[in-house]
Design a protein around this motif. Structure first.
Motif, short mmCIF file in Angstrom:
data_model
loop_
_atom_site.label_atom_id
_atom_site.label_comp_id
_atom_site.label_asym_id
_atom_site.label_seq_id
_atom_site.Cartn_x
_atom_site.Cartn_y
_atom_site.Cartn_z
N TYR A 197 -1.12 3.13 -8.47
CA TYR A 197 -2.09 3.35 -7.40
C TYR A 197 -2.23 4.84 -7.11
O TYR A 197 -3.34 5.38 -7.03
CB TYR A 197 -1.66 2.60 -6.15
N TYR A 198 -1.10 5.53 -6.96
CA TYR A 198 -1.16 6.97 -6.68
C TYR A 198 -1.79 7.74 -7.84
O TYR A 198 -2.50 8.72 -7.65
CB TYR A 198 0.23 7.51 -6.40
N ILE B 74 -0.11 -3.75 -3.28
CA ILE B 74 1.18 -3.12 -3.57
C ILE B 74 2.30 -3.90 -2.90
O ILE B 74 3.32 -4.21 -3.53
CB ILE B 74 1.17 -1.65 -3.09
N LYS C 202 2.85 0.77 -7.16
CA LYS C 202 2.60 1.88 -6.26
C LYS C 202 2.30 3.17 -7.03
O LYS C 202 1.36 3.91 -6.71
CB LYS C 202 3.80 2.09 -5.34
N ASN D 145 0.03 5.09 4.28
CA ASN D 145 -0.63 3.88 4.76
C ASN D 145 -1.66 4.23 5.83
O ASN D 145 -2.80 3.72 5.83
CB ASN D 145 0.42 2.91 5.31
#
Length: 460
Positions: A291-292, A281, A288, A445
């Protein structure tokens, strides 16, 4: 040079530099223009085709299946028509064609075809659905007992109860597809298709067509091929190495998923990344939001170098497999080879170990154990280089057999990061918000790294 000849020469030069195949025949079916790209698509030399009748060079199931000849007979253009045929060497070719008649005044003088090669795409579309018994993996197929591996297995088992998206993270060769198939085969979708698309194997255009082909408007509906979503109906679609997709295609995929209940398919989506997704990312290789969207369930598969205690079990497993395959009776590996395996970093992970053992089987003659001399030459070169490159063979062997170990920087940094995160979590009594703030990172993170390293409250 006459003006007409000059223009013809210029047209032919333009055609040579186009990235689409161009094939022009006259009214008798004889080829008069055949550009470079078309020669690449069809695997032919220009002298094999130019000035020859189309049917003398290419084989069709019937004359009507040639889009050029069809247009020549009907005087009507055809657009986006798929054509499968064979060249004179019997090689199958599949193209998507736009074909037009050529008139001089009211007289038909020929036909021109603009072709796009989809031979590779067609093969991918045909081969994606797993049908062979050898592809049937379950969690029982996963070898090893390292705690981080067991955590990954437990997460995978829990994921079998739902149809939520799953993101499987692990280096190349760690067994990401094995995990994906295990989740599918232990779920309620087990009797439905399991379809895999390697996102690094095709161009953007081909990937988009493979995923969304049957959602596009087509002038010839009968020429539509079912997309991979369609093929996976009721089952699972695995997008392998999704971080290799271009940002634009990732955006289209995200928009497609965002349509939610409006989607015409009932498909569980899984994806894999072969690197740390947070790094991907940060460096622009993974959106992003995508990814989520995909990481509702995240499975983190440890590298082989971080679970070397599983090496003996893996070695025994592969030896047993190749004994059966090659009808041999190898008993194991020598102590020397065992030491080498324990010291080696295994950048190619379990897949590399499998290939090394298979290569050794090809060099064993009458011995009962795999020795150093049986290891593939390339592997022996790699371990020599890893041990220091210029030292003598005796010095190299000493490094592997001695108790002194200098860990690769990557492993040291991973262990140091795990220790420091544990220390920070303990200091803040496992309060994620306070810990993330003190470490200078986001909550997401920190939570990712807690899952990645298998950190639990009671583990320290």
């Amino acid at each position: 040079m006459l003006e007409f000849e000059k223009r013809l020469y210029m047209y032919e030069k333009v055609a040579e530099h186009l990235e689409s195949g161009v094939h022009v025949i006259d009214s008798t079916g004889r080829t008069i223009i055949y550009n470079r790209k078309m020669r690449e698509i069809e695997g032919m030399e220009i002298e094999d085709v130019l000035d020859k009748n189309l049917l003398d060079v290419f084989q069709f199931h019937s004359e009507e299946e040639s889009t050029l000849l069809k247009v020549l007979n009907t005087n009507e253009p055809t657009l986006n028509v798929k054509q499968t045929y064979f060249n004179m060497n019997g090689i199958e070719i599949t193209t998507m064609n736009d074909t037009f008649p050529i008139f001089h005044g009211d007289v038909l003088i020929g036909a021109i075809e603009i072709a796009r090669d989809i031979t590779k795409l067609e093969k991918v579309m045909r081969d994606q659905v797993h049908k062979k018994p050898s592809s049937f993996f379950t969690f029982d197929s996963i070898i090893g007992h390292h705690p981080r591996l067991m955590d990954a297995v437990e997460t995978g088992r829990q994921a079998t109860r739902t149809s939520s998206p799953v993101l499987i993270c692990g280096e190349i060769g760690t067994g990401k597809e094995l995990f994906a198939q295990s989740i599918h085969n232990d779920s309620a979708r087990a009797n439905r298709p399991f379809v895999t698309l390697n996102c690094s194997s095709l161009s953007d255009d081909m990937l988009e067509e493979a995923l969304f082909q049957d959602l596009k408007e087509q002038s010839n509906p009968e020429d539509r091929r079912p997309s991979l979503f369609h093929q996976a109906q009721g089952g699972t679609l695995l997008l392998d190495e999704i971080n290799s997709l271009s940002p634009s295609l990732q955006e289209k995929l995200l928009n497609f998923f965002s349509e939610g209940s409006d989607l015409p398919f009932d498909v569980r989506v899984m994806a894999t990344v072969n690197e740390d997704p947070i790094d991907a990312i940060a460096e622009g290789r993974l959106l992003k939001d995508l990814y989520y969207r995909l990481s509702i369930v995240s499975v983190f598969i440890p590298s082989l170098r971080s679970r070397k205690g599983d090496l003996p079990e893996l070695v025994d497993y592969f030896i047993d497999q190749f004994n059966h395959h090659f009808a041999m009776n190898i008993k194991g590996i020598s102590d020397e080879v065992h030491g080498i395996f324990q010291q080696y970093d295994w950048p190619g992970n379990v897949r590399e170990l499998e290939h090394v053992i298979e290569g050794a089987f090809n060099l064993v003659r009458f011995e009962e154990k795999i020795g150093f001399s049986h290891l593939p030459f390339g592997f022996r070169q790699r371990i020599h280089h890893t041990a220091g490159g210029e030292e003598s063979q005796d010095e190299s062997e000493f490094l592997y057999q001695s108790g002194t170990e200098i860990k690769p920087l990557e492993i040291f940094m991973e262990e140091a990061e795990t220790y420091y995160i544990q220390k920070a979590l303990k200091y803040h009594e496992f309060n994620i918000t306070k810990t993330a703030k003190s470490l200078g990172m986001s909550r997401q993170n920190l939570q990712y790294r807690i899952r990645k390293y298998g950190i639990e409250r009671n583990s320290f």
